[in-house]
Design an enzyme around this catalytic site. Sequence first.
Site, PDB file in Angstrom:
ATOM      1  N   HIS A  31      71.276  31.646 -90.717  1.00  0.00           N
ATOM      2  CA  HIS A  31      72.203  30.621 -90.220  1.00  0.00           C
ATOM      3  C   HIS A  31      71.445  29.559 -89.413  1.00  0.00           C
ATOM      4  CE1 HIS A  31      76.756  30.254 -89.823  1.00  0.00           C
ATOM      5  NE2 HIS A  31      76.311  29.175 -89.203  1.00  0.00           N
TER       6      HIS A  31
ATOM      7  N   SER B  98      80.315  22.363 -96.490  1.00  0.00           N
ATOM      8  CA  SER B  98      80.767  23.285 -95.443  1.00  0.00           C
ATOM      9  C   SER B  98      82.287  23.339 -95.382  1.00  0.00           C
ATOM     10  CB  SER B  98      80.218  22.814 -94.092  1.00  0.00           C
ATOM     11  OG  SER B  98      80.812  23.528 -93.026  1.00  0.00           O
TER      12      SER B  98
ATOM     13  N   VAL C 180      62.772  25.247 -94.197  1.00  0.00           N
ATOM     14  CA  VAL C 180      62.100  24.578 -95.322  1.00  0.00           C
ATOM     15  C   VAL C 180      61.979  23.082 -95.012  1.00  0.00           C
ATOM     16  CG1 VAL C 180      62.207  24.029 -97.783  1.00  0.00           C
ATOM     17  CG2 VAL C 180      62.971  26.279 -96.971  1.00  0.00           C
TER      18      VAL C 180
END
Length: 369
Positions: free
Chosen positions: A255, A107, A289
């Site tokens: 997101h 990130s 997931v």
Amino acid sequence: MGEITNVMEYQAIAKQKLPKMIYDYYASGAEDEWTLKENREAFSRILFRPRILIDVSKIDMSATVLGFKISMPIMIAPSAMQKMAHPDGEYATARAASAAGTIMTLSSWATSSVEEVASTGPGIRFFQLYVYKDRNVVEQLVRRAERAGFKAIALTVDTPRLGRREADIKNRFVLPPYLTLKNFEGLDLAEMDKSNDSGLASYVAGQIDRTLSWKDVKWLQSITSLPILVKGVITAEDARLAVHSGAAGIIVSNHGARQLDYVPATISALEEVVTAAAGRIPVYLDGGVRRGTDVFKALALGAAGVFIGRPVVFALAAEGEAGVRNVLRMMREEFELTMALSGCTSLADITRAHIYTDADRLARPFPRL
């Protein structure tokens, strides 16, 4: 708690271990959190059509992503500020990804810099990018990622403003004072002000460029030779524009349900995006997931691979690097088992005919023979 048997069990441990403000930051979604729940529940509505009596004694799960060979189509999504979860933060995640032979996406808002993450050793790493109002900052970040050996840019395109995350507002979320956004040290962009809202929302409002548009994807291509993945596409229209823009790939993402609530689950949006991309560029997926079965379902609907976010952060909080390694191991083993029980020995064997969706049930109650 006894032996951890699936990745979801780490969330309960993380909730016990982390301060409320930090746990809520990682766990929460936008507004009513409908999409947060739907990201998971939509997977449960997709059923299998397994094929039997196929030799599955040897299974190859290896995948190729932007030309890079990895051990499985399961990668690590960018999650911000990982040292809030564990002192080793992004270092631990990078080492675990490398050990598993897969890709970590770092990130922009990491608590370890691109250089520090690169120093953990070899590995295929992508860099997630927000476009700041000051384009010099963006150029510097991209150059540093290139020099540090990162292999691609994942450009987040769904955050002109931060979604309304009510837990963060209630908690007055701010990066703890002992941490900084390491990639921005020396740029006066490394810290968040305590505010009467969410400190992160104020930071985004002050720094992130709301004018970002498709022409900026072209601009980004002009300053780097790294391939660009457009992260945050959930419609056919935007998939076609992403192809037209010269993107190297698409990440179907909402997101983590942290931006606009009441958008579809990513697994529900996937097939529309895959159809629009028409094989011209690869399509990946993140969001919800948690099982090897989820990975298989995404690949059956046309994804070239998936990224996992929250499971990594929760495992990091629970057990550090060992937790992240365990998440990747469990996901791999579950995916391998799903392939075997579905009659698939390689990713190329996984087809749309292996699953049955809500849309299929509406179109025809029973599969044609």
